[in-house]
Design a protein around this motif. Structure first.
Motif, short mmCIF file in Angstrom:
data_model
loop_
_atom_site.label_atom_id
_atom_site.label_comp_id
_atom_site.label_asym_id
_atom_site.label_seq_id
_atom_site.Cartn_x
_atom_site.Cartn_y
_atom_site.Cartn_z
N UNK A 228 15.94 -15.96 -52.79
CA UNK A 228 16.54 -17.26 -53.08
C UNK A 228 15.52 -18.38 -53.07
N UNK A 229 14.61 -18.36 -52.09
CA UNK A 229 13.57 -19.40 -52.02
C UNK A 229 12.68 -19.37 -53.26
N UNK A 230 12.28 -18.16 -53.66
CA UNK A 230 11.40 -18.03 -54.83
C UNK A 230 12.11 -18.49 -56.10
N UNK A 231 13.38 -18.14 -56.23
CA UNK A 231 14.14 -18.53 -57.42
C UNK A 231 14.26 -20.06 -57.50
N UNK A 232 14.41 -20.71 -56.36
CA UNK A 232 14.59 -22.16 -56.34
C UNK A 232 13.38 -22.90 -56.90
N UNK A 233 12.17 -22.36 -56.68
CA UNK A 233 10.96 -23.06 -57.14
C UNK A 233 10.44 -22.50 -58.46
N UNK A 234 11.16 -21.54 -59.05
CA UNK A 234 10.74 -21.00 -60.33
C UNK A 234 9.75 -19.86 -60.23
N UNK A 235 9.57 -19.29 -59.03
CA UNK A 235 8.70 -18.13 -58.86
C UNK A 235 9.49 -16.88 -59.24
N UNK A 236 9.77 -16.76 -60.54
CA UNK A 236 10.73 -15.76 -61.00
C UNK A 236 10.26 -14.33 -60.79
N UNK A 237 8.96 -14.06 -61.03
CA UNK A 237 8.46 -12.70 -60.85
C UNK A 237 8.57 -12.26 -59.39
N UNK A 238 8.22 -13.17 -58.50
CA UNK A 238 8.33 -12.87 -57.08
C UNK A 238 9.79 -12.65 -56.69
N UNK A 239 10.69 -13.48 -57.22
CA UNK A 239 12.12 -13.35 -56.94
C UNK A 239 12.65 -12.01 -57.44
N UNK A 240 12.21 -11.60 -58.64
CA UNK A 240 12.66 -10.32 -59.20
C UNK A 240 12.19 -9.15 -58.34
N UNK A 241 10.93 -9.21 -57.88
CA UNK A 241 10.40 -8.14 -57.04
C UNK A 241 11.15 -8.09 -55.71
N UNK A 242 11.44 -9.27 -55.13
CA UNK A 242 12.21 -9.32 -53.88
C UNK A 242 13.60 -8.74 -54.08
N UNK A 243 14.19 -9.00 -55.24
CA UNK A 243 15.53 -8.49 -55.51
C UNK A 243 15.54 -6.96 -55.57
N UNK A 244 14.54 -6.38 -56.21
CA UNK A 244 14.46 -4.92 -56.28
C UNK A 244 14.33 -4.31 -54.89
N UNK A 245 13.50 -4.93 -54.06
CA UNK A 245 13.32 -4.42 -52.69
C UNK A 245 14.58 -4.64 -51.86
N UNK A 246 15.28 -5.73 -52.12
CA UNK A 246 16.53 -5.98 -51.41
C UNK A 246 17.54 -4.87 -51.67
N UNK A 247 17.65 -4.45 -52.95
CA UNK A 247 18.58 -3.38 -53.30
C UNK A 247 18.19 -2.08 -52.59
N UNK A 248 16.91 -1.77 -52.56
CA UNK A 248 16.45 -0.55 -51.88
C UNK A 248 16.74 -0.62 -50.38
N UNK A 249 16.45 -1.78 -49.79
CA UNK A 249 16.66 -1.93 -48.34
C UNK A 249 18.14 -1.84 -47.99
N UNK A 250 19.00 -2.44 -48.81
CA UNK A 250 20.44 -2.35 -48.57
C UNK A 250 20.91 -0.90 -48.60
N UNK A 251 20.30 -0.10 -49.48
CA UNK A 251 20.67 1.32 -49.59
C UNK A 251 20.00 2.17 -48.51
N UNK A 252 19.19 1.53 -47.65
CA UNK A 252 18.54 2.28 -46.58
C UNK A 252 17.40 3.17 -47.04
N UNK A 253 16.79 2.85 -48.19
CA UNK A 253 15.73 3.69 -48.75
C UNK A 253 14.38 3.29 -48.15
N UNK A 254 14.16 3.68 -46.90
CA UNK A 254 12.96 3.27 -46.17
C UNK A 254 11.68 3.71 -46.88
N UNK A 255 11.65 4.95 -47.36
CA UNK A 255 10.43 5.46 -48.00
C UNK A 255 10.10 4.66 -49.25
N UNK A 256 11.09 4.38 -50.09
CA UNK A 256 10.85 3.61 -51.31
C UNK A 256 10.40 2.19 -50.99
N UNK A 257 11.01 1.59 -49.97
CA UNK A 257 10.64 0.23 -49.57
C UNK A 257 9.19 0.22 -49.06
#
Length: 654
Positions: free
Chosen positions: A515-544
């Motif tokens: 959310x912080x990255x999206x607010x300032x227009x750091x879109x690539x960083x926000x997209x990467x954080x979003x992908x990791x968020x989905x993995x972490x929510x699914x408990x995919x420790x190895x992938x994270x």
């Protein structure tokens, strides 16, 4: 006494006893019949409520998604189709409402609901309800409204709105060319009351004299040769007449077949404020200038809301309607999922559907209020529901909801409600400015050319960042500085959680970073954080674990580049001098713990200003480096309005 007399008396006694038994049996039968009727009425009411929900839910999806098409499509042909869908959807919605109202009237369950209302607001809503179809058919709309009429009255606004709305809707539906006229006049009565005279006239198909009595019978149509192409089996006038009778009024009809009709009624209302209504027609014409030109009324890039609904399409509609506001929106598909989310994250507001399986909205609301240690325990919760039967509003307010909005969601009312209940420090009003156009104009003026190039090279999309700030350059600069200051702390926190294998903790921080990255227009960083968020929510420790170094590298590079950028941004290219540190004080361990507990209590109450004051006090004490680090993390979280994260940081050392 003779034997014959005794026999006679005995026979009479038996007859009396049999009569009593018959009466008792009859009374029991009547009681059973009454009970059966009551059960049937209760079952009918439950059926009506469920039918309202089941029918309105898909209508909500249709009209909501269609609204997004109208807002976002640039193709006029597509928008024309969408307008037709909106018209058909509103007709369907009106039919659902008519059936429910007619059922209530037949069961004598309809009740008057009197209160104070604004005549101008009432008329404005009524005209808006027919404006699209009226303009589409190129009909003239004549508004003959008494300018000296008292603007604030006391009466049953809901049913007056319904009555006039039915008459206007019919007038537009049965008129193919010419005009529709709304006439409203009044006269003074004793005891601060007035009699309002309303006429709705049209130049439509008219009604044969022999057909006029049929108007007030349910499910009857008039002469089929003259019917409008979008006519339907109607309940509107039958309901209108019954509602007016409940309010002590009567519907009058005058019509000339083939030339038009006039429907009128007189109704008594009490005066609340004698200030005159004014020139309503002028006010309304002025408001039409932007009726099709949608602009979000506010943006709130730091605002966090949770929408709870078991229907995925409803969630998509609600998110789509709020897309322009830049709100940080989380969704939950059940009461249980909602409770799990609020244990880990603080929200400013929750929008809750009512009818959900397992745990409905009311049960979820009570669970939220009773959940200990819940940072969202006392925030406003709004009921978003398709249940539109009489008494629904009172039910939700009584149960503890702060407000209530009926599906299909009116986007304008939804935004007004959010403006009212979101904290004022996260809401920035747009004043109907088109933020995109405003920013494009800024770019054309060449004010940001050099600095913009630097930011793009660093991975910032200034266009998006400035849009999220509503075009406010000063606000964007401040948020950019705050973003730089939190990058290191968030990177450290993410590494700590990753080392411990704590995926829930990692999810909280990476979600906030997104959310912080999206607010300032750091879109690539926000997209990467979003992908990791989905993995972490699914408990995919190895992938994270494998992917996190990419995120950390992006954060480190951006932090270093941004530091240089902000230093050169300072006047004269000089770095700002650090303020002298305050004198250091000592504190006992017992006092330290009590102070932290007080800070935690303030954070738990969402008292950010008070918590910040307490934090500054704590920073004056001589403490180990671990405590100093904890205070720095807490300070950054409070700056980010992430009181839930700050509370977790404090609780971790208590």
């Amino acid at each position: 006494m003779g034997q014959e007399t005794k026999v006679t008396m005995a026979n009479k006694g038996m007859e009396l006893s049999q009569a009593k038994e018959a009466l008792q049996q009859k009374a029991e039968e009547l009681e059973a019949a009454k009970s059966a009727v009551e059960k049937a009425e209760f079952a009918r009411d439950i059926f009506l409520a469920n039918m309202s929900h089941e029918l309105r839910t898909p209508i909500n999806t249709i009209l909501g998604l269609n609204e997004l098409i109208l807002r976002e499509s640039q193709e006029e042909a597509v928008k024309e189709y969408a307008r037709d869908i909106r018209q058909a959807g509103n007709i369907l919605l009106a039919l659902v409402s008519d059936i429910l109202d007619f059922s209530k009237l037949e069961a004598e369950k309809m009740e008057l609901t009197e209160g104070i209302y604004d005549v101008s607001s009432l008329l404005n809503d009524l005209i808006n309800s027919i404006s699209v179809q009226q303009r589409r058919k190129k009909l003239d709309l004549v508004l003959d409204i008494a300018q000296d009429m008292p603007y604030k009255l006391f009466g049953d606004e809901i049913h007056i709105r319904q009555v006039i709305g039915n008459l206007l809707s019919n007038a537009v539906r049965y008129t193919e060319k010419g005009r529709v006229t709304l006439h409203v006049s009044w006269k003074e009565l004793p005891k601060d009351s007035i009699e309002i005279f309303v006429i709705v006239k049209d130049t439509g198909i008219g009604i044969r004299e022999e057909d006029i009595p049929k108007l007030f019978h349910a499910f009857q149509r008039m002469d089929s040769t003259a019917r409008s192409k979008d006519d339907r089996t109607g309940l509107g006038l039958a309901i209108t007449q019954r509602l007016l009778e409940m309010m002590g009024a009567k519907l009058e009809v005058q019509s000339v077949y083939g030339k038009g009709s006039a429907f009128s009624f007189r109704i008594v209302q009490k005066i609340v404020d004698r200030e005159p209504l004014g020139d309503f027609e002028k006010q309304y014409r002025d408001s039409l200038r932007s009726i099709e030109d949608y602009h979000e009324k506010f943006i709130a890039p730091m605002g966090r809301i949770l929408i709870v609904d078991d229907n995925a399409m409803n969630l998509a509609v609600a998110q789509g309607l709020l897309k322009g506001t830049r709100l940080q929106i989380d969704v939950a598909s059940s009461g249980e999922e909602c409770l799990e989310l609020i244990k880990r994250k603080t929200y400013h507001l929750i929008c809750m559907d009512h009818m959900m399986p397992v745990m409905d909205g009311v049960q979820t609301l009570h669970a939220i209020r009773e959940l200990e240690g819940n940072p969202s325990r006392d925030i406003p919760i709004i009921a978003l529901t398709a249940n539109a039967v009489a008494g629904a509003r009172e039910l939700y307010l009584k149960e503890g909801f702060q407000d209530y909005l009926t599906k299909p969601i009116d986007a304008d009312k939804f935004e007004n409600m959010l403006i009212e209940y979101l904290p004022s420090n996260v809401v920035y009003m747009t004043n109907n400015r088109d933020i995109s156009d405003e920013y494009e104009q800024t770019r054309e003026e060449g004010e940001f050319d050099i600095r913009e190039s630097q930011l793009y090279l660093m991975g910032f999309n200034l266009r998006n960042g400035l849009r999220y700030m509503g075009g406010d350059k000063a606000l964007y600069g401040k948020v950019l500085q705050d973003f730089h200051s939190i990058l290191h702390e968030k990177e450290t926190a993410l590494k700590d959680f990753l080392q411990k294998g704590d995926m829930p903790g990692y999810t909280i921080i990476v979600h906030s970073l997104k959310g912080n990255a999206r607010n300032v227009g750091a879109d690539d960083l926000a997209d990467e954080a979003f992908e990791l968020e989905k993995m972490a929510k699914a408990g995919q420790l190895e992938d994270v674990t494998v992917r996190s170094p990419i995120l950390f590298s992006m954060m480190s590079t951006m932090r270093n580049s941004l530091r240089v950028y902000l230093e050169t941004e300072d006047a004269g290219g000089q770095t700002q001098k650090q303020e002298p540190e305050e004198s250091v004080c000592t504190i006992t361990e017992e006092e330290w713990v009590r102070a932290l507990q007080e800070l935690a209590a303030r954070l738990d109450d969402f008292d950010g200003e008070s918590a910040a004051i307490k934090l500054r006090e704590l920073k004056r004490y001589e403490r180990p480096e671990t405590d100093k680090k904890m205070l720095r993390l807490c300070e950054k979280a409070i700056k980010d309005y992430a009181y839930d994260i700050a509370l977790e940081v404090v609780n971790a050392v208590l």
